[in-house]
Design a protein around this motif. Structure first.
Motif, short mmCIF file in Angstrom:
data_model
loop_
_atom_site.label_atom_id
_atom_site.label_comp_id
_atom_site.label_asym_id
_atom_site.label_seq_id
_atom_site.Cartn_x
_atom_site.Cartn_y
_atom_site.Cartn_z
N GLN A 81 -70.32 47.58 36.83
CA GLN A 81 -68.98 47.27 37.47
C GLN A 81 -68.51 48.27 38.53
N GLN A 82 -69.06 49.38 38.57
CA GLN A 82 -68.70 50.36 39.57
C GLN A 82 -69.34 50.03 40.88
N VAL A 133 -71.36 49.86 47.67
CA VAL A 133 -70.16 50.99 47.32
C VAL A 133 -70.27 51.11 45.94
N ARG A 134 -70.25 52.25 45.78
CA ARG A 134 -69.90 52.88 44.27
C ARG A 134 -68.56 53.83 44.23
N SER A 135 -67.70 53.15 43.26
CA SER A 135 -66.43 54.20 43.18
C SER A 135 -66.15 54.30 41.76
N LYS A 138 -65.01 46.73 45.03
CA LYS A 138 -65.16 45.37 45.47
C LYS A 138 -64.19 45.12 46.53
N ARG A 139 -62.94 45.91 46.64
CA ARG A 139 -62.11 45.60 47.72
C ARG A 139 -63.01 46.56 48.97
N LEU A 140 -63.42 47.49 48.91
CA LEU A 140 -64.13 48.10 50.15
C LEU A 140 -65.16 47.51 50.62
N CYS A 141 -65.94 46.88 49.70
CA CYS A 141 -66.98 45.84 50.15
C CYS A 141 -66.65 44.77 50.97
#
Lengths: 940, 178
Positions: free
Chosen positions: A849-850, A921-923, A930-933
């Motif tokens: 999920q990250q 994107v990994r956070s 999700k939002r950045l993507c």
């Protein structure tokens, strides 16, 4: 006697000396009263009118003289409604001075009569093709002075040709360049450089310094809008600058100004370079760094002249160089040298230099390389705040203190700002209050200090404390039980003052209503003493405060049963129970009834201590509670809840942000009705508004957001009435947004109001405090007003705040709602790291999920430079030599929210053949990935 | 630069040059507001101030105030020197220029400004080149009025006659003798 009367005329008149004009001017100057002046002017106007209408054809000289008189009358402030045709006639005269006066009149008294415009354009066209350089320059000056759309339509195609033609005279080139600049500013869509681009850029190499000086203004403006097309200007600008900086003061002859070689051109070159990132070519960059060092070195040399013009010109270049160094924000050595130089200026005897040094240091304070260096000047800046005699300098000092504040010096800075507030000019108090409030909260280590600070703020500048500030102190006190007893004690003491501010009564009422029990043990602040103290203020307060106090009283009945009879007595009195204000009357009736019929248990349940405000909860908890939260409640339920007394301490006053709207329910309705960008349905019969609503292209709200993901400034919205420009800056988890509302019409907008709301759960994710710089609800035709919004990111978020704008234009209500371009990536701090570190962290963030991934088609050309610029605009660090595949881009950054820091890594893999991208994107937080993507996938 | 205003100590507007489109009403409002603001400032105060979203740069020469409005990214000090260079140009053209010269020859003041600044940007900063352009224009005149003597000036000296570019230090006579 005649001679005596005209004694105030100059002895010598230059040029062709129109004697009639001089006599007229002299007569006007001798008028003893406004009436006499108007009489004299009317006499002259009648005379000129009859001359123009007369049968006898006027010669050129007389026409010129009368047109010039009309111009003089207009410049005195009187209306002129004739003479345009005669001025136009002068344009086709082959006598230079007649033509010149004709053009001057046209430039000053622009007329929209289309027949006239046709004639004027014809005359200009003739002069442009005359090949007479002085006539060409006059025509170009006129176009540049008027700059209308009609002129752009007629000449925007022709002027670039004149500008780059090999046989154009230098002076004509100069006028053509700036003429084009003016047209580009008014009608960018009509000025197409296309094939001329490269030749225009090469004007930077022109032998004639005047041509370079004029052309560079055009190039800078074009570069700002089309950086890629003009990027070859960087190396040309650097070599030109280098030649100027290293030249001896006599080399440039007349372009040397008080021993400073070409100061105007130098400033413009340095300004042009600020449109671009540091040069990538090592040699160019080296040369530029050398220039910047030379400029810094020269500042230390003894002056070549004692004249202020010498030092101003020299320092103008120095400040522009420092701006460039700050813009690059990548050369620690230069940044620290710049800071030291500004430090010297802080104590300079010239006020102007002190002012500029304070201003420039403000931007230096936000660079990580120079923040510490700036901080070393704190004592000097505090001293400036205390001793500068000029308010504009003091304002700069206050701004700088705010910018240099961090945990290590917050107490000192807040104390100084508070003491300054006591004597601060009224014009800057509100802003100072907000700054103090923000700093106090941001850097509060112990919350008793925070409470003291805010109460001091209210005591010193109560009138300037906006609602948001006092809501905030209540939220914090409610959420932190370690400070509640202290807050109750402090507020009780503050209320002892015979004349305390109404905002203090509000905070006092609320806090004692909740936590008065914590100090009730002391007989000096027994329940009855507390009540009497509060009630002694009641009659001096406005209705909303009284409503709040009534709620505090019913809370007292629950906290202290011994006060019940006293308070019931008060509620029962005619002045409460029969109060003419419905809200007060209702509260009095309901509270009285509640206190008489409810059992102790019921009372205790209904009047329970306020639950903590959700802001400080983790986002997961907030999510959990969301279903019960206000965001999920329909408007009707909310209304009912209020009626039932669900919000005891006064409906509108309790909440944090939603309460900045005067009528929360109405606004919620507004939010739910239709798409966010809506122009109000036009009222029948108003033609203008009908046109407006049809012409408005309504881009989807996400389209706006998309435009601002990778940039901070630009035009947020524009239609035929209104333009909204935006400028924003972010630092850590704080942001500041400047909104510029421009009235494009010539009619004023009235009852202009704006409201910022955070729909749904967003309000617990972003806190905003906003303030008007211009408090007038009026925007004059053609005017612009500015609004500042302070934004704080509490935790990560995905929705955007809404900006609602309402105003009346010609009687019709305009209403539109826009999304404010605040996206989570604005709070990025770039993180530089080596390849090894990057992949290690990448692996650490391996939970499914990250990671968020998107594969999508390219929407724009796959240009490496554009991609880089966008990724930099995103706010992350663009890491070089990290990904083994040089085609790929990797970035790293940390999102700063109040609640936590979210580290994020990004990898963008372009596939030029397939015209596709893969974005990963990994956070450390799933919602952020999700939002950045989502945000980024729309950018490329 | 968005506009330049010249006004007297009494608040009388002597020259106005606008580089952005504004209505006459708005121009009058801006002028009123700025004249008031600038005249209220004490000597020795800083030459720059924030006003709306613009920066104001002003300087007083004898009886006249020169006041420019520039944008956020523009350079204050170089604007101060734009003002000075304009004063030098006027001075050179009129020969020790004073306020009266600008009142009576306002059109010339506009022409000189247009040669120096165009569209709000410096077009030609060389004093020689600007004056050459203006003198050339004067030579093109159809009727050669040589520098024409107008009725004799009175002996009454006022502010209006004071040369704008007076380089002598001010108030020397008020300093006590030691």
């Amino acid at each position: 006697e005649e001679a005596e009367k005209r004694a105030n005329m100059p002895a010598v008149s230059k040029g062709d000396g129109m004697r009639g004009l001089a006599v007229f001017i002299s007569d006007i100057r001798n008028c003893k009263s406004k009436e006499a002046e108007i009489k004299r002017i009317n006499k002259e106007l009648a005379n000129i009118r009859s001359k123009f209408k007369g049968d006898k054809a006027l010669d050129g000289y007389s026409k010129k003289k009368y047109v010039c008189k009309l111009l003089f009358i207009f410049l005195l402030g009187h209306d002129i409604d004739f003479g345009h045709m005669e001025a136009v006639n002068l344009l086709s005269s082959n006598k230079y001075t007649e033509k010149q006066i004709g053009y001057l009149f046209i430039s000053v008294l622009v007329n929209s009569n289309s027949e006239l415009i046709r004639l004027i354009n014809n005359a200009i066209k003739n002069d442009l093709s005359s090949r007479n350089p002085t006539f060409m320059c006059l025509a170009l000056h006129c176009i540049a002075n008027v700059g209308s759309r009609e002129m752009a339509e007629a000449f925007a195609g022709e002027i670039p040709r004149i500008l780059v033609a090999g046989d154009t005279m230098d002076s004509v080139k100069q006028s053509a360049a700036l003429c084009l600049l003016r047209l580009y500013k008014t009608s960018p869509d009509l000025v197409l450089m296309g094939e001329w681009t490269s030749r225009v850029v090469h004007l930077l190499n022109d032998q004639h310094m005047g041509v370079v000086t004029a052309a560079i203004s055009l190039i800078t403006c074009l570069s700002q809008k089309n950086p890629d097309e003009f990027k070859t200007c960087v190396s040309l600008a650097v070599s030109r600058l280098s030649r100027i900086v290293s030249s001896a003061s006599t080399d440039l002859q007349d372009y040397t100004y008080y021993f400073v070689p070409a100061p105007w051109l130098s400033c413009k070159l340095l300004r042009l370079l600020q449109c671009y990132p540091p040069p990538e070519d090592g040699a160019v960059k080296g040369r530029l760094v050398e220039c910047l060092e030379t400029i810094l070195n020269k500042a230390q040399e003894p002056p070549k002249s004692k004249k202020v013009q010498h030092s101003n010109a020299k320092n103008a270049i120095l400040f522009e160089a420092i701006s460039l160094i700050i813009h690059y924000d990548s050369e620690p050595n230069l940044l620290v040298r710049a800071c030291n130089q500004l430090g010297q200026f802080l104590q300079h005897r010239e006020t102007n230099l002190r002012y500029l040094a304070l201003e420039s240091m403000c931007t230096l304070a936000s660079s990580e390389f120079s923040h510490e260096a700036v901080k070393t000047h704190i004592e000097t800046v505090i001293n400036a705040l205390k001793t500068e005699r000029d308010v504009s300098v003091r304002q700069r000092a206050a701004d700088l203190l705010y910018a240099m504040c961090d945990r290590s010096n917050a107490k000192q800075i807040v104390a100084e700002m508070l003491s300054y507030l006591e004597t601060a000019d009224y014009s800057i108090r509100e802003e100072m209050v907000l700054k103090v409030a923000i700093l106090a909260e941001k850097y509060a280590v112990d919350y008793s200090w925070y409470v003291d600070t805010i109460l001091n703020l209210i005591r010193i500048a109560g009138d300037y404390v906006s609602e948001e500030v006092w809501y905030r102190v209540i939220q914090i006190v409610i959420n932190r039980d370690d400070v509640q007893g202290y807050a109750a004690k402090t507020v009780f003491e503050a209320l002892q003052a015979p004349a305390c501010h109404e905002n203090m009564v509000k905070v006092g009422g609320y806090i004692l209503g909740e936590f008065g029990n914590l100090i009730a043990g002391d007989p000096r602040s027994s329940p009855l003493v507390q009540f009497n103290l509060l009630h002694s203020k009641f009659h001096l307060c406005s209705v909303p405060t009284r409503a709040l106090l009534l709620s505090a009283y019913i809370k007292f009945i629950n906290l202290f049963p011994e006060t019940k009879s006293t308070i019931q007595e008060v509620l029962r009195s005619d002045s409460q129970i029969r109060n003419s204000d419905v809200e007060l009357q209702q509260r009095a009736v309901e509270y009285l009834k509640l206190s008489s019929i409810a059992s102790t248990d019921v009372l205790a349940t209904v009047l329970e201590e306020m639950p903590p405000f959700p802001e400080r909860e983790s986002s997961i908890l907030a999510k959990l509670k969301k279903k019960k939260g206000p965001g999920a409640v329909s408007v009707n339920e909310l209304e009912e809840g209020k009626r039932e007394g669900g919000e005891l301490n006064g409906g509108g006053e309790r909440g944090g942000d939603s309460s900045s709207t005067p009528s929360p329910s109405a606004d919620l309705l507004g939010l739910r009705a239709g798409p966010p960008v809506t122009a109000a349905a036009p009222s029948a019969g108003s033609l203008l508004v009908d046109v407006f609503s049809e012409a408005v292209k309504q881009p989807s709200p996400t389209a706006f957001l998309r435009l601002f993901v990778c940039k901070n400034n630009g035009v947020l919205f524009e239609n035929q009435l209104l333009q909204i420009g935006i400028k924003s800056e972010y630092r850590q988890n704080l942001g500041r947004m400047y909104l510029f509302y421009g009235n494009k019409t010539s009619v004023q907008f009235v009852t202009f109001t704006t409201t910022v709301t955070c729909p749904g759960e967003l309000q617990s994710h972003i806190l905003h405090i906003h303030t008007w710089n211009s408090l007038e609800p009026l925007i004059e035709g053609g005017a612009q007003v500015q609004q500042v919004i302070n934004i704080e990111c509490l935790t990560d978020f995905s929705d955007a705040p809404l900006l609602n704008i309402k105003f009346r234009y010609g009687g019709a209500l305009q209403n539109l709602t826009l999304k404010l371009p605040v996206t989570i990536n604005k709070f990025f701090q770039p993180t530089e790291m080596a390849s090894h570190d990057f992949f290690q962290r990448w692996k650490q963030l391996s939970l499914p999920q990250q990671e968020a991934q998107k594969i999508f088609k390219a929407n724009h050309a796959m240009d490496t430079e554009v991609l880089k610029a966008k990724l930099l605009g995103l706010g992350m660090a663009l890491l070089e030599n990290v990904d083994p595949n040089p085609e790929n881009f990797v970035c790293a950054g940390v999102i700063q929210t109040k609640a936590q820091q979210v580290g994020s890594l990004l990898r963008l893999e372009p596939n030029a053949q397939a015209q596709m991208y893969r974005l990963t994107v990994r956070s450390s937080k799933d919602t952020v990935s999700k939002r950045l993507c989502e945000l980024l996938a729309e950018q490329f | 630069m968005q506009f330049m205003l010249l006004f007297s100590r009494q608040g009388k507007l002597r020259l106005q040059k606008w580089y952005v489109p504004l209505s006459d009403k708005e121009k009058k409002k801006i002028t009123r507001e700025l004249v008031q603001t600038v005249l209220a400032r004490k000597p020795k105060m800083c030459s720059f101030l924030e006003w709306r979203d613009l920066k104001i740069v002003y300087k007083r020469y004898a009886s006249l105030y020169f006041c420019c409005a520039i944008e956020d990214q523009d350079n204050e000090l170089i604007t101060l020197e734009i003002i000075h260079r304009y004063v030098e140009l006027l001075d050179k053209y009129f020969g020790s220029v004073c306020e009266l010269d600008i009142i009576f020859n306002f059109e010339k003041a506009y022409f000189i400004l247009d040669e120096f600044l165009l569209g709000g940007e410096a077009q030609e900063t060389s004093k020689k080149n600007v004056l050459k352009a203006i003198e050339q224009a004067d030579l093109l005149q159809e009727v050669r009025h040589m520098k024409q003597r107008l009725p004799a000036a009175s002996s009454r000296r006022s502010d209006l006659h004071k040369p704008l570019r007076d380089d002598r230090p001010k108030h020397t006579h008020t300093q006590p003798d030691h």
